[in-house]
Write an enzyme that holds these catalytic residues in place. Structure first.
Site, mmCIF file in Angstrom:
data_model
loop_
_atom_site.group_PDB
_atom_site.id
_atom_site.type_symbol
_atom_site.label_atom_id
_atom_site.label_comp_id
_atom_site.label_asym_id
_atom_site.label_seq_id
_atom_site.Cartn_x
_atom_site.Cartn_y
_atom_site.Cartn_z
ATOM 1 N N SER A 1 0.803 -1.228 0.000
ATOM 2 C CA SER A 1 0.000 0.000 0.000
ATOM 3 C C SER A 1 0.834 1.277 0.000
ATOM 4 C CB SER A 1 -0.965 0.019 1.186
ATOM 5 O OG SER A 1 -0.277 0.240 2.395
ATOM 6 N N LYS B 1 0.639 4.405 6.872
ATOM 7 C CA LYS B 1 0.043 5.250 5.835
ATOM 8 C C LYS B 1 0.534 6.681 6.014
ATOM 9 C CE LYS B 1 -2.959 2.158 4.187
ATOM 10 N NZ LYS B 1 -2.232 0.955 4.545
#
Length: 145
Positions: free
Chosen positions: A66, A103
């Protein structure tokens, strides 16, 4: 110590009595070799280079894709400092609804989003219903080549 979640495996730094590895302070050419005859040789400690606050620093191994756009690849080792203030655009390790994830933070006023750096993954808007903690800020990435 090792803690594992679905996307990260955490490690505590070990105390090292080593003097560090040899460091050549002349620069290494990625083009044509330099005919330099003498190299300045010193010792370098990666602990001193990568860790600012030893008590608040942890390592975690990335699992997943990701964050590939930010240069965080599967199996990379992250250096995470829990003493750094989380701010907009920092890459953070977060605990979200029972799982750890890494993230990029997007903060606008009271709103927080967790932004992946891969278009195949969705942006996550944090709401009051989420069990959410910013666990630490990524300061360095160690890669194998």
């Amino acid at each position: 110590m090792s803690i594992q979640s679905q996307s990260l495996t955490f490690f505590s730094p070990k105390t090292s009595k080593s003097e560090g590895a040899i460091f050549f302070d002349s620069g290494i050419s990625a083009g044509f070799p330099s005919p330099a005859d003498d190299f300045k040789e010193t010792r370098i400690s990666l602990d001193e280079e990568l860790i600012q606050n030893k008590e608040a620093t942890f390592f975690a191994r990335v699992s997943g894709q990701s964050m590939i756009g930010a240069g965080l690849d599967d199996n990379d080792l992250l250096v995470i400092d829990r003493s750094i203030e989380p701010t907009n655009n920092k890459i953070a390790v977060c605990f979200l609804d029972g799982e750890f994830t890494v993230k990029r933070l997007r903060v606008e006023g009271e709103n927080v989003w967790l932004q992946p750096e891969n278009p195949d993954y969705p942006i996550i808007k944090i709401t009051e219903e989420n069990n959410f903690v910013i666990w630490g800020i990524v300061t360095n990435v160690i890669k194998r080549v």
